[in-house]
Scaffold this motif. Structure first.
Motif, short mmCIF file in Angstrom:
data_model
loop_
_atom_site.label_atom_id
_atom_site.label_comp_id
_atom_site.label_asym_id
_atom_site.label_seq_id
_atom_site.Cartn_x
_atom_site.Cartn_y
_atom_site.Cartn_z
N THR A 451 -57.22 17.48 -51.62
CA THR A 451 -56.66 18.76 -52.06
C THR A 451 -55.33 19.07 -51.39
O THR A 451 -54.85 20.21 -51.44
N ARG A 482 -57.05 25.97 -53.03
CA ARG A 482 -57.33 24.59 -52.65
C ARG A 482 -58.54 24.50 -51.72
O ARG A 482 -59.29 23.52 -51.74
N ILE A 485 -61.44 24.53 -54.03
CA ILE A 485 -61.64 23.22 -54.67
C ILE A 485 -62.26 22.25 -53.67
O ILE A 485 -63.18 21.49 -54.01
N ALA A 486 -61.77 22.27 -52.42
CA ALA A 486 -62.30 21.37 -51.39
C ALA A 486 -63.78 21.61 -51.16
O ALA A 486 -64.55 20.66 -50.94
N ASN A 516 -53.67 18.37 -58.13
CA ASN A 516 -55.04 18.15 -57.63
C ASN A 516 -56.00 17.86 -58.77
O ASN A 516 -56.84 16.95 -58.70
#
Length: 575
Positions: A451, A482, A485-486, A516
């Motif tokens: 990410t 991010r 998302i991680a 990403n």
């Protein structure tokens, strides 16, 4: 409850027997020998000495009294401990039930609930419910204690028992009106407290807007009004409690005077009998007043019981299925067959109408369309938050039911427009509180690399242990997204849902998030909901939703070529 009542009765009986020993004590001290006449049917207290072969002396009576009251102290300790344990267990149980009820609440039900009420009940009203329980237990204990003293009174003197019963009834009549007022005020205080909590939460959530427009001054008037209402009710209950406290001693003395007058003047009772009767009267009246005070305290906090019970019943009524059937791991595709959905508030309006499509594993699928076209409803359905009114959702051919939805959600990674960041460290946000081990750290840094957050975190003061603040206030919007998302990549989800994940970002952060997403293409099954068409250009399939139906589908280039509406959307965004 039965154990508490038994222990309370035991305390009263032991105390009464111990107090009755004062009569033979005074008799032995004055005349050298006890007399059973003044003890009435309690003469067995003296008979017990003879049965045990003990000489009745001042010393033997005092030793027996010490032993008896020491035993009473032990029973009283057990009684108090059991009472506290009962309250603690009750509070734990009701808190667990409310927490479980909240967590098991269906999403449509949650959306329709007053969050201020939920917070106020779970954090505030539950405390009142606990206090009400403690007062209720005290009321029962006082009642059983009163019964115990009345039993001893009947043994000592029937007329005394009759007088104390009449006196108790009269005092109960005095407190009846006050108790009713306190009960009503308590319930109103709870309901107004729910409203105050709701308005406070609204002012916190919308503080920026209210401050920037100076509407916060007008909103303040609402808050102040609710604060005044709460305080006025509190003052009213305080006034009623003060009246109750002020009446306590006059009522006690009046009753005491009546009983003494009747015993001495009317019945010509001896001084020793009067002494014993006065002791029992004092204990009985103390228990009676304790009962009245405990009951009034119960009524003061009874609003908490009602509001807690109402919320719990609502949670139960609107809960999801507690049956959790397994679902095989996602291996091939998710298929929607003739799916129809409408909200209960407007069942005639079909938000989704006869939707049929297939999402293959490791493909990137996007849904676009104007506001109100059904995109968000569709993603809510794909995340198991909503279930079809008709039609089916199949995961590798297995129908998604209310019993299987819990297992399905464990496969889902969900990224929304407002990134979800907790007031915790970077590591805990990404791993959701996993134990820090070499393996978890390696996995953490792997998803951080995917990410594009490695350099950002390395520059933080405490690296992965750096705090992110409330709702991620210490990092930028793009970094928060991010981090979200991680977290989903760390969970190794099978289906990654992105609901307007880039709409709140600037062009630079949108470009980073888009890179990403592109890097994840082919490795994860990705579903994207987007207004910005640049976000979905590389999707394998794009579905154009129009008023709850699929208007067209295909790749980006195919839709531009065959769909005038999609082509117009591209032109309007100067794509």
């Amino acid at each position: 409850m039965p154990l508490l009542l038994f222990l309370s009765a035991s305390v009263a009986l032991i105390d009464g027997l111990g107090l009755s020993l004062f009569i033979p004590l005074f008799q032995v001290a004055e005349a050298g020998a006890p007399s059973n006449v003044d003890l009435g049917n309690l003469h067995f207290v003296v008979d017990a000495f003879n049965f045990l072969g003990l000489n009745i002396t001042v010393g033997s009576i005092l030793i027996f009294m010490i032993l008896l009251f020491s035993f009473k102290g032990c029973v009283f300790f057990i009684n108090s401990f059991v009472s506290v344990r009962t309250r603690v267990r009750f509070m734990k149980q009701i808190r667990m039930q409310l927490v479980n009820g909240l967590c098991n609440l269906s999403y449509p039900a949650f959306v329709g609930m007053d969050l201020g009420r939920v917070q106020n009940v779970i954090t505030g009203e539950i405390g009142k419910a606990g206090s009400a329980l403690l007062s209720y237990l005290s009321t029962l204990q006082a009642a059983i204690t009163l019964v115990g003293y009345l039993f001893l009174a009947f043994l000592a003197d029937f007329r005394f028992a009759l007088l104390i019963t009449i006196a108790g009834g009269l005092s109960g009549f005095v407190y009846k009106y006050i108790n009713k007022k306190v009960e009503t005020s308590s319930l109103m205080q709870s309901y107004i407290g729910n409203g105050l909590q709701g308005k406070v939460l609204e002012s916190v959530w919308n503080f920026k807007y209210l401050k920037a427009t100076d509407l916060i001054s007008r909103y303040r008037v609402r808050l102040v009004g609710l604060v005044h209402d709460v305080e006025n009710l509190t003052m009213k209950m305080g006034k009623l409690n003060a009246i109750s406290g002020a009446l306590r001693e006059p009522v006690t003395i009046a009753m005491l005077s009546i009983v003494i007058f009747v015993q001495v003047v009317v019945f010509d009772v001896s001084m020793f009998s009067i002494a014993l009767i006065l002791v029992f009267f004092y204990r009985s009246l103390t228990s009676l007043l304790s009962l009245q005070n405990s009951w009034q305290s119960f009524l003061t906090n009874s609003g908490g019981i009602k509001t807690v019970n109402e919320l719990y019943e609502e949670f139960e009524l609107k809960s999801e299925s507690r049956v959790r059937d397994p679902l095989p791991p996602f291996g091939k595709s998710i298929e929607l067959k003739n799916v129809v959905f409408s909200y209960e508030s407007d069942p005639s309006r079909k938000v989704l109408n006869d939707i049929s499509l297939e999402i293959e594993k490791n493909k990137t699928v996007a849904f676009v369309g104007e506001s109100g076209s059904g995109k968000t409803t569709l993603v809510n359905m794909l995340s198991g938050l909503l279930m079809p009114v008709s039609g089916k959702i199949l995961v590798d051919g297995v129908e998604l039911t209310e019993q299987r939805v819990h297992a399905f959600r464990q496969m889902i990674g969900y990224i929304t427009q407002e990134a979800v960041v907790f007031n915790d460290t970077v590591f805990n946000n990404v791993t959701f509180g996993a134990v820090k081990t070499p393996e978890s750290l390696e996995r953490f840094w792997d998803v951080i690399e995917k990410t594009a957050l490695t350099s950002t975190i390395q520059q933080m003061p405490a690296k992965e242990d750096s705090m992110l603040g409330d709702n991620g206030v210490l990092i930028s919007g793009g970094q928060k997204q991010r981090i979200s998302i991680a977290r989903e990549l760390y969970r190794d989800c099978s289906l990654l849902l992105m609901d307007e994940a880039t709409s709140a970002l600037d062009s630079e952060n949108e470009r980073i998030i888009q890179s990403n997403i592109n890097a994840l293409k082919g490795k994860y099954t990705i579903v994207i909901i987007a207004h910005r068409l640049s976000t979905v250009r590389n999707a394998d399939v794009i579905y154009l939703l129009e008023n709850g139906v699929i208007g067209a589908s295909g790749t980006f280039e195919e839709l531009v070529a065959k769909s005038p509406r999609f082509r117009k959307m591209v032109e309007l965004q100067e794509f």
